[in-house]
Design an enzyme around this catalytic site. Structure first.
Site, short mmCIF file in Angstrom:
data_model
loop_
_atom_site.label_atom_id
_atom_site.label_comp_id
_atom_site.label_asym_id
_atom_site.label_seq_id
_atom_site.Cartn_x
_atom_site.Cartn_y
_atom_site.Cartn_z
N ARG A 141 -6.03 -2.15 13.55
CA ARG A 141 -5.95 -2.22 15.45
C ARG A 141 -7.43 -3.88 15.97
O ARG A 141 -7.44 -4.33 17.07
CB ARG A 141 -6.53 -1.45 15.27
CG ARG A 141 -5.32 -0.31 15.39
CD ARG A 141 -5.44 1.48 15.96
NE ARG A 141 -6.31 1.44 14.36
CZ ARG A 141 -6.75 2.79 14.36
NH1 ARG A 141 -6.48 3.33 15.71
NH2 ARG A 141 -7.50 3.05 12.98
N ASP A 197 1.95 9.67 -9.61
CA ASP A 197 3.65 11.15 -10.16
C ASP A 197 3.48 11.12 -11.72
O ASP A 197 2.28 10.73 -12.17
CB ASP A 197 4.75 10.26 -10.09
CG ASP A 197 6.18 11.02 -9.73
OD1 ASP A 197 6.38 11.45 -11.11
OD2 ASP A 197 6.84 11.04 -9.19
N ASP A 205 0.70 -1.12 0.11
CA ASP A 205 -0.03 -0.43 0.01
C ASP A 205 0.75 1.04 -0.11
O ASP A 205 1.13 1.63 1.11
CB ASP A 205 -0.01 0.21 1.01
CG ASP A 205 -2.02 0.99 1.37
OD1 ASP A 205 -2.01 1.54 0.22
OD2 ASP A 205 -2.29 1.84 2.72
O1 C5P Z 1 -6.21 -0.17 12.64
P1 C5P Z 1 -7.31 0.65 11.13
O2 C5P Z 1 -8.45 -1.28 10.94
O3 C5P Z 1 -8.75 0.89 11.51
O4 C5P Z 1 -6.67 0.11 9.83
C1 C5P Z 1 -7.03 0.36 8.78
C2 C5P Z 1 -6.04 0.40 7.98
O5 C5P Z 1 -6.52 0.79 6.31
C3 C5P Z 1 -5.04 1.25 7.88
O6 C5P Z 1 -3.96 0.77 7.54
C4 C5P Z 1 -4.92 2.91 7.80
O7 C5P Z 1 -3.92 3.45 7.28
C5 C5P Z 1 -5.78 1.85 6.12
N1 C5P Z 1 -6.51 3.35 5.74
C6 C5P Z 1 -8.00 3.40 5.99
N2 C5P Z 1 -8.58 4.84 5.81
C7 C5P Z 1 -8.73 4.62 4.18
C8 C5P Z 1 -7.89 3.61 3.59
C9 C5P Z 1 -6.09 3.51 4.03
O8 C5P Z 1 -7.69 3.49 7.27
N3 C5P Z 1 -8.73 4.93 3.89
#
Ligand code: C5P
Length: 232
Positions: free
Chosen positions: A210, A65, A60
């Protein structure tokens, strides 16, 4: 309908932290997301560590660019052996088309996904950029542009998932973050879906961090989530 696959977000700094989680989840989860934090700290070696243990990887890095540079970055990412990589749709159709061509040449089985509008951006943030559209309209516009440029799917928010489904169809992949089991702490996510709801909506991939990584028992949490998806 194919059931949603869970991708666990490895939002860590060190390979030791990653290995500790892998050991706890072995046999339960086979797909992991490596983001900017982990990749910038460790480089391709972290991808190799996961590949050597036969895990699938979503890299990710959200490339954005000029078309040639983005396409070469996609090629380099897929040469590392990752299964999914992403670009910003706001880089435009030529950038996406060139990236999609590079992806198909390098690994036709890998998925190239686009980010439409970052979920941290609201109407005000778009206005500041001179865009007089709602975030939702912009998401749909960019999702359609991504699809017509040869991209395999989008990262979607719970809020826009069903609209994207209507605009782009059920076969256009949706990768959904913001997933929270019922009753779990939503933390900094604003609008969330439970794993069962997201699966019932037909999302192909659920990105979960999380609720699994910070759980007292990551394995028990992952198993409960997989059960909820299977029953959706
Ligand atoms: O801990 P959690 O379940 O919130 O993690 C969600 C993951 O998805 C994290 O790595 C976060 O950066 C990513 N993410 C997000 N929302 C977005 C794009 C990516 O939470 N719109």
């Amino acid at each position: 309908m194919t059931k949603s696959e869970v991708i666990v977000a490895l939002d860590y700094d060190t390979p030791q932290q990653v290995q500790n989680l892998l050991d706890q989840l072995s046999g339960t989860i086979r797909y992991f997301k490596v983001g900017k934090q982990l990749f910038t700290q460790n480089g391709p070696s972290i991808v190799k560590m996961l590949k050597d243990q036969n895990y699938k990887i979503f890299l990710d890095l959200k490339f954005h660019d000029i078309p040639n540079t983005t396409a070469q970055a996609v090629r380099s990412a897929l040469e590392l052996g990752v299964d999914m990589v992403n670009v910003h749709a706001s880089g435009g159709s030529e950038m996406m088309r060139r990236s999609a061509e590079a992806a198909k040449e390098t690994n036709p089985d890998a998925l190239l996904i686009a980010v439409t509008v970052l979920t941290s951006m609201d109407q005000n943030a778009l206005s500041e950029l001179g865009l007089s559209v709602s975030p939702q309209e912009q998401v749909i516009r960019l999702a359609k542009l991504a699809q017509s440029s040869g991209i395999d799917g989008v990262v979607a928010s719970a809020k826009e998932s069903s609209l994207i489904r209507e605009a782009c169809g059920v076969d256009f992949n949706q990768v959904l973050p913001g997933i929270r089991p019922r009753g779990a702490d939503v933390q900094d996510q604003k609008r969330v879906l439970s794993p069962g709801e997201a699966a019932a909506q037909g999302a192909q991939y659920l990105v979960i961090g999380r609720p699994i990584t910070k759980a007292e028992s990551p394995a028990a949490s992952a198993e409960a989530i997989l059960k909820e998806i299977a029953e959706a």
